[in-house]
Scaffold this motif. Structure first.
Motif, short mmCIF file in Angstrom:
data_model
loop_
_atom_site.label_atom_id
_atom_site.label_comp_id
_atom_site.label_asym_id
_atom_site.label_seq_id
_atom_site.Cartn_x
_atom_site.Cartn_y
_atom_site.Cartn_z
N ILE A 90 -6.09 9.39 4.39
CA ILE A 90 -5.54 9.46 3.13
C ILE A 90 -3.89 9.46 2.84
O ILE A 90 -3.11 8.83 2.29
CB ILE A 90 -6.32 10.26 2.27
N ALA A 91 -3.50 10.31 4.05
CA ALA A 91 -2.27 10.94 4.27
C ALA A 91 -1.30 9.59 4.50
O ALA A 91 -0.17 9.29 3.87
CB ALA A 91 -2.03 12.03 5.04
N ILE A 92 -2.12 8.86 5.42
CA ILE A 92 -1.12 7.73 6.10
C ILE A 92 -1.04 6.66 4.85
O ILE A 92 -0.13 5.88 4.68
CB ILE A 92 -1.77 7.41 7.27
N GLY A 93 -2.16 6.49 4.35
CA GLY A 93 -2.49 5.46 3.22
C GLY A 93 -1.43 5.67 1.99
O GLY A 93 -0.84 4.73 1.53
N ALA A 94 -1.21 7.06 1.69
CA ALA A 94 -0.65 7.41 0.41
C ALA A 94 1.00 7.19 0.83
O ALA A 94 1.75 6.62 0.13
CB ALA A 94 -0.73 8.76 0.17
N LEU A 95 1.34 7.49 2.01
CA LEU A 95 2.83 7.27 2.34
C LEU A 95 3.03 5.89 2.55
O LEU A 95 4.25 5.51 2.19
CB LEU A 95 2.90 7.83 4.01
N ALA A 96 2.00 5.04 3.10
CA ALA A 96 2.36 3.59 3.18
C ALA A 96 2.40 2.96 1.74
O ALA A 96 3.45 2.00 1.58
CB ALA A 96 1.50 2.96 4.34
N GLY A 97 1.62 3.39 1.01
CA GLY A 97 1.63 2.94 -0.28
C GLY A 97 2.99 3.08 -1.28
O GLY A 97 3.44 2.41 -1.96
N ALA A 98 3.20 4.46 -0.94
CA ALA A 98 4.81 4.81 -1.57
C ALA A 98 5.63 3.83 -1.04
O ALA A 98 6.39 3.52 -2.00
CB ALA A 98 4.73 6.38 -1.22
N LEU A 99 5.82 3.76 0.11
CA LEU A 99 6.92 3.16 0.75
C LEU A 99 6.82 1.53 0.22
O LEU A 99 7.95 0.93 -0.35
CB LEU A 99 7.07 2.96 2.20
N LEU A 100 5.66 0.97 0.36
CA LEU A 100 5.36 -0.43 -0.17
C LEU A 100 5.98 -0.52 -1.88
O LEU A 100 6.56 -1.39 -2.07
CB LEU A 100 4.28 -0.83 0.23
N GLY A 101 5.29 0.39 -2.64
CA GLY A 101 5.34 0.40 -4.03
C GLY A 101 6.68 0.74 -4.43
O GLY A 101 7.27 0.08 -5.46
N SER A 102 7.33 1.52 -3.61
CA SER A 102 9.08 1.91 -4.14
C SER A 102 9.75 0.49 -3.70
O SER A 102 10.88 0.01 -4.47
CB SER A 102 9.55 2.93 -3.16
N THR A 103 9.59 -0.05 -2.73
CA THR A 103 10.28 -1.27 -2.10
C THR A 103 10.01 -2.49 -3.17
O THR A 103 11.02 -3.13 -3.45
CB THR A 103 10.00 -1.66 -0.96
N VAL A 104 8.89 -2.60 -3.56
CA VAL A 104 8.44 -3.72 -4.52
C VAL A 104 8.98 -3.56 -5.81
O VAL A 104 9.68 -4.52 -6.37
CB VAL A 104 6.90 -3.90 -4.80
N GLU A 105 8.90 -2.30 -6.37
CA GLU A 105 9.66 -2.00 -7.88
C GLU A 105 11.21 -2.18 -7.52
O GLU A 105 11.78 -2.80 -8.25
CB GLU A 105 9.59 -0.64 -8.00
N LYS A 106 11.86 -1.63 -6.45
CA LYS A 106 13.42 -1.76 -6.50
C LYS A 106 13.76 -3.26 -6.53
O LYS A 106 14.51 -3.66 -7.12
CB LYS A 106 13.78 -1.19 -5.07
N PHE A 107 13.05 -3.98 -5.59
CA PHE A 107 13.73 -5.60 -5.53
C PHE A 107 13.37 -6.25 -6.68
O PHE A 107 13.80 -7.37 -6.94
CB PHE A 107 12.86 -6.17 -4.31
#
Length: 155
Positions: A90-107
């Protein structure tokens, strides 16, 4: 464990509510008006464009991080049935999801716009718009401003 995920997701969602503004505001540019602006007077100032340069509109961050965290955490929780492995997943998935979601939104929210420097009788004014409107340095313009966004149009 599910209650923990819901609690964390709720906190993240509430702290990123300011990012919701872009979804609730009307989509406007220099040639469109909102329904609330119809029938309203605006102030008009005359000016001359001194310069126009291309600028970058930076991307936003907030909702992508939130949704990525929640979805990554849920995906991580579905990967294993063992208690200790599940918490780590859960922790690893949440961290990876946060990074991916932030990057997708920014671009997906960044872009190009134009900065207009306009000489008026009261001094130099700066204005940024997403369209150039076939304007160039030296053009005489009207600056329309009031309760809505500022607009410029050729005289």
């Amino acid at each position: 464990m599910f209650k923990s995920i819901i609690t964390i997701a709720s906190i993240l969602l509430l702290t990123s509510c300011s990012s919701l503004d872009r979804f609730t505001q009307e989509d406007q540019d220099s040639k469109s008006y909102s329904s609330s602006e119809s029938g309203q007077f605006s102030r008009v100032t005359e000016g001359v464009i001194v310069s126009i340069k291309e600028v970058k509109i930076s991307g936003t961050k907030g909702l992508g991080t939130t949704f990525g965290t929640v979805l990554g955490g849920l995906a991580g929780s579905a990967t294993t049935d063992r208690k200790y492995n599940k918490e780590a997943a859960i922790a690893i998935g949440a961290l990876a999801g946060a990074l991916l979601g932030s990057t997708v939104e920014k671009f997906s929210t960044e872009g190009v716009a134009y900065e207009f420097l306009i000489k008026t009788s009261s001094g130099l004014k700066a204005f940024v718009d997403t369209t150039k409107q076939d304007l160039k340095s030296g053009d005489a313009v009207y600056i329309i401003h009031g309760s809505g966004p500022v607009r410029i149009s050729k005289r």
